[in-house]
Design a protein around this motif. Sequence first.
Motif, PDB file in Angstrom:
ATOM      1  N   MET A  72      23.736 -18.953  12.909  1.00 48.11           N
ATOM      2  CA  MET A  72      24.571 -19.364  14.044  1.00 48.11           C
ATOM      3  C   MET A  72      25.589 -20.395  13.565  1.00 48.11           C
ATOM      4  SD  MET A  72      23.233 -20.894  17.631  1.00 48.11           S
ATOM      5  CE  MET A  72      23.084 -19.318  18.439  1.00 48.11           C
ATOM      6  N   LYS A  73      26.804 -20.275  14.121  1.00 48.11           N
ATOM      7  CA  LYS A  73      27.876 -21.138  13.609  1.00 48.11           C
ATOM      8  C   LYS A  73      27.666 -22.610  14.005  1.00 48.11           C
ATOM      9  CE  LYS A  73      30.440 -20.164  11.389  1.00 48.11           C
ATOM     10  NZ  LYS A  73      30.218 -20.022   9.918  1.00 48.11           N
ATOM     11  N   PHE A  95      35.485 -24.776  24.524  1.00 46.40           N
ATOM     12  CA  PHE A  95      36.272 -23.688  23.916  1.00 46.40           C
ATOM     13  C   PHE A  95      37.718 -23.751  24.416  1.00 46.40           C
ATOM     14  CE2 PHE A  95      32.517 -20.483  23.135  1.00 46.40           C
ATOM     15  CZ  PHE A  95      32.223 -21.139  21.960  1.00 46.40           C
ATOM     16  N   TYR A 131      40.135 -23.822  21.477  1.00 48.00           N
ATOM     17  CA  TYR A 131      40.842 -22.552  21.252  1.00 48.00           C
ATOM     18  C   TYR A 131      41.757 -22.239  22.441  1.00 48.00           C
ATOM     19  CZ  TYR A 131      36.688 -22.028  18.207  1.00 48.00           C
ATOM     20  OH  TYR A 131      35.682 -22.214  17.300  1.00 48.00           O
ATOM     21  N   VAL A 137      36.844 -10.904  26.453  1.00 45.23           N
ATOM     22  CA  VAL A 137      35.910 -11.514  25.493  1.00 45.23           C
ATOM     23  C   VAL A 137      35.582 -10.547  24.355  1.00 45.23           C
ATOM     24  CG1 VAL A 137      33.582 -12.457  25.167  1.00 45.23           C
ATOM     25  CG2 VAL A 137      34.928 -13.131  27.173  1.00 45.23           C
ATOM     26  N   ILE A 156      38.758 -11.850  22.266  1.00 46.21           N
ATOM     27  CA  ILE A 156      38.325 -13.200  21.854  1.00 46.21           C
ATOM     28  C   ILE A 156      37.313 -13.129  20.708  1.00 46.21           C
ATOM     29  CG2 ILE A 156      37.195 -15.332  22.601  1.00 46.21           C
ATOM     30  CD1 ILE A 156      38.411 -14.812  25.416  1.00 46.21           C
ATOM     31  N   HIS A 157      36.240 -12.379  20.908  1.00 46.54           N
ATOM     32  CA  HIS A 157      35.237 -12.312  19.843  1.00 46.54           C
ATOM     33  C   HIS A 157      35.770 -11.613  18.591  1.00 46.54           C
ATOM     34  CE1 HIS A 157      31.351 -13.253  22.371  1.00 46.54           C
ATOM     35  NE2 HIS A 157      32.052 -14.328  22.105  1.00 46.54           N
ATOM     36  N   ALA A 186      30.058 -14.629  11.803  1.00 45.46           N
ATOM     37  CA  ALA A 186      29.605 -14.916  13.172  1.00 45.46           C
ATOM     38  C   ALA A 186      28.682 -13.820  13.676  1.00 45.46           C
ATOM     39  CB  ALA A 186      30.803 -15.045  14.109  1.00 45.46           C
ATOM     40  N   ALA A 187      27.661 -14.228  14.431  1.00 46.67           N
ATOM     41  CA  ALA A 187      26.732 -13.278  15.040  1.00 46.67           C
ATOM     42  C   ALA A 187      27.093 -13.189  16.510  1.00 46.67           C
ATOM     43  CB  ALA A 187      25.302 -13.785  14.863  1.00 46.67           C
ATOM     44  N   LEU A 188      27.761 -12.126  16.881  1.00 45.90           N
ATOM     45  CA  LEU A 188      28.319 -12.036  18.229  1.00 45.90           C
ATOM     46  C   LEU A 188      27.613 -10.974  19.055  1.00 45.90           C
ATOM     47  CD1 LEU A 188      31.975 -12.339  16.993  1.00 45.90           C
ATOM     48  CD2 LEU A 188      30.746 -14.050  18.343  1.00 45.90           C
ATOM     49  N   PRO A 189      27.511 -11.215  20.346  1.00 42.28           N
ATOM     50  CA  PRO A 189      26.861 -10.218  21.209  1.00 42.28           C
ATOM     51  C   PRO A 189      27.834  -9.114  21.591  1.00 42.28           C
ATOM     52  CG  PRO A 189      27.640 -12.056  22.523  1.00 42.28           C
ATOM     53  CD  PRO A 189      28.016 -12.365  21.093  1.00 42.28           C
ATOM     54  N   TYR A 207      25.672  -8.049  28.962  1.00 41.22           N
ATOM     55  CA  TYR A 207      25.413  -8.766  27.707  1.00 41.22           C
ATOM     56  C   TYR A 207      24.296  -8.057  26.952  1.00 41.22           C
ATOM     57  CZ  TYR A 207      23.094 -12.251  24.749  1.00 41.22           C
ATOM     58  OH  TYR A 207      22.500 -12.906  23.694  1.00 41.22           O
ATOM     59  N   SER A 253      22.310  -8.394  23.091  1.00 49.70           N
ATOM     60  CA  SER A 253      22.208  -9.050  21.789  1.00 49.70           C
ATOM     61  C   SER A 253      20.745  -9.198  21.423  1.00 49.70           C
ATOM     62  CB  SER A 253      22.853 -10.435  21.843  1.00 49.70           C
ATOM     63  OG  SER A 253      22.527 -11.172  20.687  1.00 49.70           O
ATOM     64  N   ARG A 298      19.786 -11.712  19.889  1.00 50.57           N
ATOM     65  CA  ARG A 298      19.551 -13.160  19.821  1.00 50.57           C
ATOM     66  C   ARG A 298      19.058 -13.746  21.149  1.00 50.57           C
ATOM     67  NH1 ARG A 298      22.887 -11.640  16.242  1.00 50.57           N
ATOM     68  NH2 ARG A 298      24.495 -11.310  17.790  1.00 50.57           N
ATOM     69  N   LEU A 352      20.313 -14.644  24.023  1.00 54.16           N
ATOM     70  CA  LEU A 352      21.007 -15.824  24.548  1.00 54.16           C
ATOM     71  C   LEU A 352      21.691 -15.511  25.877  1.00 54.16           C
ATOM     72  CD1 LEU A 352      22.301 -17.257  21.154  1.00 54.16           C
ATOM     73  CD2 LEU A 352      20.502 -18.185  22.594  1.00 54.16           C
ATOM     74  N   LEU A 406      28.224 -19.594  30.097  1.00 57.05           N
ATOM     75  CA  LEU A 406      29.630 -19.390  29.706  1.00 57.05           C
ATOM     76  C   LEU A 406      30.425 -18.754  30.844  1.00 57.05           C
ATOM     77  CD1 LEU A 406      29.047 -18.146  26.042  1.00 57.05           C
ATOM     78  CD2 LEU A 406      30.450 -20.131  26.645  1.00 57.05           C
TER      79      LEU A 406
HETATM   80  C1  HEM Z   1      37.234 -18.702  24.480  1.00 61.15           C
HETATM   81  C2  HEM Z   1      36.088 -18.161  24.726  1.00 61.15           C
HETATM   82  C3  HEM Z   1      35.038 -17.878  23.700  1.00 61.15           C
HETATM   83  C4  HEM Z   1      34.959 -18.225  22.376  1.00 61.15           C
HETATM   84  C5  HEM Z   1      35.951 -19.023  21.543  1.00 61.15           C
HETATM   85  C6  HEM Z   1      33.695 -17.721  21.869  1.00 61.15           C
HETATM   86  C7  HEM Z   1      33.230 -17.918  20.592  1.00 61.15           C
HETATM   87  C8  HEM Z   1      31.964 -17.692  20.156  1.00 61.15           C
HETATM   88  C9  HEM Z   1      31.390 -18.183  18.922  1.00 61.15           C
HETATM   89  C10 HEM Z   1      32.112 -19.040  17.870  1.00 61.15           C
HETATM   90  C11 HEM Z   1      30.102 -17.784  18.881  1.00 61.15           C
HETATM   91  C12 HEM Z   1      29.074 -18.128  17.789  1.00 61.15           C
HETATM   92  C13 HEM Z   1      28.795 -17.033  16.811  1.00 61.15           C
HETATM   93  C14 HEM Z   1      27.726 -17.492  15.821  1.00 61.15           C
HETATM   94  O1  HEM Z   1      27.047 -18.489  16.082  1.00 61.15           O
HETATM   95  O2  HEM Z   1      27.568 -16.872  14.765  1.00 61.15           O
HETATM   96  C15 HEM Z   1      29.866 -17.026  20.096  1.00 61.15           C
HETATM   97  C16 HEM Z   1      28.667 -16.465  20.425  1.00 61.15           C
HETATM   98  C17 HEM Z   1      28.371 -16.029  21.687  1.00 61.15           C
HETATM   99  N1  HEM Z   1      29.271 -15.700  22.691  1.00 61.15           N
HETATM  100 FE1  HEM Z   1      31.230 -16.193  22.724  1.00 61.15          FE
HETATM  101  N2  HEM Z   1      33.036 -17.067  22.868  1.00 61.15           N
HETATM  102  C18 HEM Z   1      33.802 -17.152  24.004  1.00 61.15           C
HETATM  103  C19 HEM Z   1      33.541 -16.642  25.250  1.00 61.15           C
HETATM  104  C20 HEM Z   1      32.348 -16.074  25.598  1.00 61.15           C
HETATM  105  C21 HEM Z   1      31.989 -15.661  26.948  1.00 61.15           C
HETATM  106  C22 HEM Z   1      32.854 -15.819  28.202  1.00 61.15           C
HETATM  107  C23 HEM Z   1      30.743 -15.135  26.875  1.00 61.15           C
HETATM  108  C24 HEM Z   1      29.903 -14.550  27.966  1.00 61.15           C
HETATM  109  C25 HEM Z   1      30.251 -13.579  28.711  1.00 61.15           C
HETATM  110  C26 HEM Z   1      30.300 -15.249  25.480  1.00 61.15           C
HETATM  111  C27 HEM Z   1      29.055 -14.918  25.011  1.00 61.15           C
HETATM  112  C28 HEM Z   1      28.539 -15.331  23.798  1.00 61.15           C
HETATM  113  C29 HEM Z   1      27.114 -15.422  23.494  1.00 61.15           C
HETATM  114  C30 HEM Z   1      25.993 -15.184  24.481  1.00 61.15           C
HETATM  115  C31 HEM Z   1      27.009 -15.832  22.157  1.00 61.15           C
HETATM  116  C32 HEM Z   1      25.735 -16.102  21.338  1.00 61.15           C
HETATM  117  C33 HEM Z   1      25.420 -15.016  20.342  1.00 61.15           C
HETATM  118  C34 HEM Z   1      24.581 -13.894  20.925  1.00 61.15           C
HETATM  119  O3  HEM Z   1      24.073 -14.005  22.058  1.00 61.15           O
HETATM  120  O4  HEM Z   1      24.416 -12.870  20.235  1.00 61.15           O
HETATM  121  N3  HEM Z   1      31.315 -15.798  24.740  1.00 61.15           N
HETATM  122  N4  HEM Z   1      31.006 -16.964  20.851  1.00 61.15           N
END
Ligand code: HEM
Length: 186
Positions: free
Chosen positions: A1-2, A78, A82, A99, A103-104, A114-117, A133, A135, A137, A139, A146
Amino acid sequence: MKGVIFTEFLDMVDEAFSPEMTEQIIEQSDLPSGGAYTAVGTYDHAEIVALATNLSKATGTPVPELTKIFGRHLLGRFATLYPNFFEDVPDVLTFLELVDGFIHVEVRKLYPDAALPRIETERAGDDGLIVTYRSDRHLGDVAEGLIQGAIDYFGVGASIQRQDVDSQGEGQCARFTVRLTAQQAA
Ligand code: HEM
């Protein structure tokens, strides 16, 4: 995780509780990294689980609740870190639609490890969006936080209804129906 997730988590504990609380949970968590995170580093996912578990013990707040509070806080961060992901986005439902495909995708360019969902979206009438969602992970609580944070950011009234879906052993699947409240709907 980042590392950005860890640094933001610890900043939230500093602010919402106290710097002493942050030190205490780092000590109690017996972390391989020692708790010295940099935003661009990558750390074991188990470390955030240990930190959240110890914060829960110390505060009496259940882990899922803390995790949602964290997700909500993280979205606001964020927006500061960003800003380009928020520019020219007209509303919260459009933001959530961006997203997965934008975004992702950009996050992956910044952090190739990065580990992204997977975040699938589907419109539900004029005022609703179903966000799914997936994943391994687990989460979903971060995702819920979020989404709530995005609603806060866009300053609209909206409800989130969550349905946990049987993923048949393939990680976690949670479906969120986001609906703008009547006076906010276009
Ligand atoms: C500007 C908006 C966003 C940015 C910059 C962003 C960025 C990121 C980053 C950097 C990670 C970490 C990856 C890692 O640890 O390896 C991540 C993970 C994640 N993101 Fe986003 N994200 C954004 C919006 C969202 C939104 C709106 C959602 C939900 C709908 C979301 C759901 C998730 C979840 C749940 C994870 C955890 C990893 C997982 O569950 O597998 N993100 N995101």
